[in-house]
Design an enzyme around this catalytic site. Structure first.
Site, PDB file in Angstrom:
ATOM      1  N   ASP A 247       0.871  -1.177   0.000  1.00 11.21           N
ATOM      2  CA  ASP A 247       0.000   0.000   0.000  1.00 11.21           C
ATOM      3  C   ASP A 247       0.910   1.230   0.000  1.00 11.21           C
ATOM      4  O   ASP A 247       1.538   1.549   1.009  1.00 11.21           O
ATOM      5  CB  ASP A 247      -0.901  -0.025   1.240  1.00 11.21           C
ATOM      6  CG  ASP A 247      -1.954   1.066   1.226  1.00 11.21           C
ATOM      7  OD1 ASP A 247      -1.655   2.167   0.740  1.00 11.21           O
ATOM      8  OD2 ASP A 247      -3.071   0.830   1.713  1.00 11.21           O
ATOM      9  N   ILE A 249       0.115   4.550  -0.740  1.00 10.08           N
ATOM     10  CA  ILE A 249      -0.689   5.762  -0.929  1.00 10.08           C
ATOM     11  C   ILE A 249      -0.013   7.020  -0.374  1.00 10.08           C
ATOM     12  O   ILE A 249      -0.439   8.132  -0.689  1.00 10.08           O
ATOM     13  CB  ILE A 249      -2.101   5.610  -0.318  1.00 10.08           C
ATOM     14  CG1 ILE A 249      -2.054   5.521   1.213  1.00 10.08           C
ATOM     15  CG2 ILE A 249      -2.823   4.404  -0.902  1.00 10.08           C
ATOM     16  CD1 ILE A 249      -3.426   5.578   1.853  1.00 10.08           C
ATOM     17  N   LYS A 289      -3.919  11.204  -0.444  1.00 10.94           N
ATOM     18  CA  LYS A 289      -2.905  11.767   0.463  1.00 10.94           C
ATOM     19  C   LYS A 289      -1.933  12.686  -0.273  1.00 10.94           C
ATOM     20  O   LYS A 289      -1.673  13.803   0.167  1.00 10.94           O
ATOM     21  CB  LYS A 289      -2.135  10.635   1.147  1.00 10.94           C
ATOM     22  CG  LYS A 289      -3.017   9.555   1.762  1.00 10.94           C
ATOM     23  CD  LYS A 289      -3.986  10.107   2.791  1.00 10.94           C
ATOM     24  CE  LYS A 289      -4.836   8.996   3.391  1.00 10.94           C
ATOM     25  NZ  LYS A 289      -5.809   9.506   4.391  1.00 10.94           N
TER      26      LYS A 289
END
Length: 453
Positions: A247, A249, A289
């Site tokens: 992940d 992000i 983000k």
């Protein structure tokens, strides 16, 4: 007596209603009772506002990037024709408003893979045909769980990890999570022994381990994974013949060294892109983000496994990104001069704001794990505990939320194996609000110190 009858009738009616619902609807397995979510509930009852409610709770549990909205707003003002859904002076409203299949706009996918490559300093070339669009990273992670594991099978997750994973990965899929316990003694870095210990624990529980999921940069640690960690991960996945989900992000929020190193780059560096592992590596990415756009619901899966790409593409039909959103963002990302300047300035602002938080905490005698990415710090409050227990951590957390007026996330909600650590977010508020939060915390710590002396 009539009151008791009424209460009994209501309980009976409630029980009958539950019997008419599915187990998913009637059982509380969502994870909403985590202190991570309970803190949010307290904040929503009494939110801070510098004028309307100056004694309210300050939200420091939300990993949201509000530091660079002015840059995006300036771009929108300079490009009103894009906002008005025009291309080369021609209105494209009708084409965007009509049916679009769930593969997404090719122009948008092309820009996304270019952005992913740019963040990784163009050390990896990503292919748009391997990218699947999802309405945020939450359905991206869940879709991968549906594709890679059956109910009752397991994924390993290094601790501490994002509290929402208990909901995102488990609630609808039935997949189990087995923690890989990491320690403050080495800065919570992943070790080969910790991976093996978690795998053995899963076997003792009769759980078939299908893969391991990591966040890089880490949420909640705010650190990027180093090459030795990634190599441990890769060697482990090869030995156990399991999947890796990375992940990533927060990859565009890295504001200090070491630089961001994607799992794809690490595999290519080890010359493993022609092995079986290549088809068992998957990336989750998002614009929530890095560009501060969580409300736009832009997430994606990148996989070398074409069967996974095909299956998650079909699943994405249950949560599509609107064509208008894709059109707008593809045009923003296509403006390379803007995106380059945005990423540099955003990282600069994140670094400055993080330093403000760290300095403010130091004035209160509180220290953080050294970090170089993300929208939060992993904060050490072990010296404020009455005892080194999670019960004491919970008591401290309740005091900080309800009496000090700061919603922060306790380490236990992140499944930390060590009590006394907290995640504190710094990018979702103004400098003035952050200063108020630091003043409140300093006053609280001083009061606690006086009590003990």
């Amino acid at each position: 007596r009539n009151i008791h009858k009424t209460q009994f009738s209501l309980l009976l009616l409630s029980h009958l209603e539950l019997e008419m619902l599915s187990k998913k609807a009637s059982q509380d397995s969502h994870g909403q009772d985590s202190s991570y979510f309970l803190g949010w509930q307290e904040y929503e009852k009494n939110p801070y506002h510098h004028v309307r409610n100056p004694s309210g709770i300050i939200q420091m549990g939300l990993a949201e990037n509000q530091l660079s909205f002015d840059l995006l707003e300036s771009w929108l003002q300079r490009n009103p024709h894009i906002v008005g859904l025009q291309r080369n002076g021609v209105c494209v409203f009708r084409g965007l408003a009509l049916f679009q299949d769930y593969h997404g706009l090719p122009s948008f996918k092309n820009e996304l893979v270019k952005l992913m490559a740019k963040i990784g300093e163009n050390r990896v070339k990503f292919c748009p045909n391997k990218l699947v669009l999802t309405a945020g990273s939450t359905p991206a992670n869940e879709s991968l769980m549906f594709c890679l594991a059956d109910p009752g099978e397991a994924f390993l997750l290094p601790t501490p990890y994002y509290p929402g994973f208990d909901r995102d990965l488990k609630w609808r899929t039935g997949v189990e999570i087995v923690p890989v316990h990491c320690s403050s003694s080495n800065g919570f870095r992943i070790t080969a022994s910790a991976l093996e210990k978690a795998y053995q624990q899963a076997q003792q529980l009769n759980l078939n381990v299908k893969g391991i999921l990591v966040t890089n940069p880490s949420n909640p640690l705010g650190t990027t994974m180093k090459k030795p960690e990634l190599n441990h991960l890769i060697n482990f996945a090869i030995a156990k013949k399991i999947h890796i989900i990375s992940d990533e992000i927060y990859s565009g929020t890295v504001f200090g060294s070491p630089r961001f190193l994607s799992i794809m780059e690490a595999i290519i560096d080890k010359n493993l892109h022609h092995t079986d592992l290549w088809n068992r590596v998957h990336i989750v990415y998002s614009l929530s983000k890095d560009l501060g756009l969580p409300g736009f619901r832009i997430g994606m899966i990148y996989s070398n496994n074409q069967t996974v790409v095909a299956a998650t593409t079909k699943m994405s039909s249950f949560g599509l990104i609107s064509s208008q959103t894709q059109f707008l963002l593809s045009n923003i990302l296509h403006d390379k001069k803007f995106t380059n300047e945005y990423m540099k300035e955003n990282q600069k602002r994140l670094r400055k704001r993080k330093e403000m938080l760290v300095t403010g905490l130091k004035f209160s005698g509180i220290h953080c794990l050294k970090s170089n990415a993300g929208l939060f710090c992993w904060v050490d409050m072990r010296h404020l505990l009455k005892s080194i227990t999670f019960e004491s951590e919970k008591e401290l957390w309740k005091t900080i939320v309800c009496e000090v007026g700061l919603n922060i996330s306790p380490g236990s909600s992140c499944h930390s194996s060590e009590p006394g650590w907290f995640r504190i977010c710094f990018a979702n508020m103004s400098e003035d609000t952050l200063n108020v939060a630091m003043q409140r915390l300093k006053a609280f710590v001083s009061c606690e110190f006086n009590k003990r002396t």
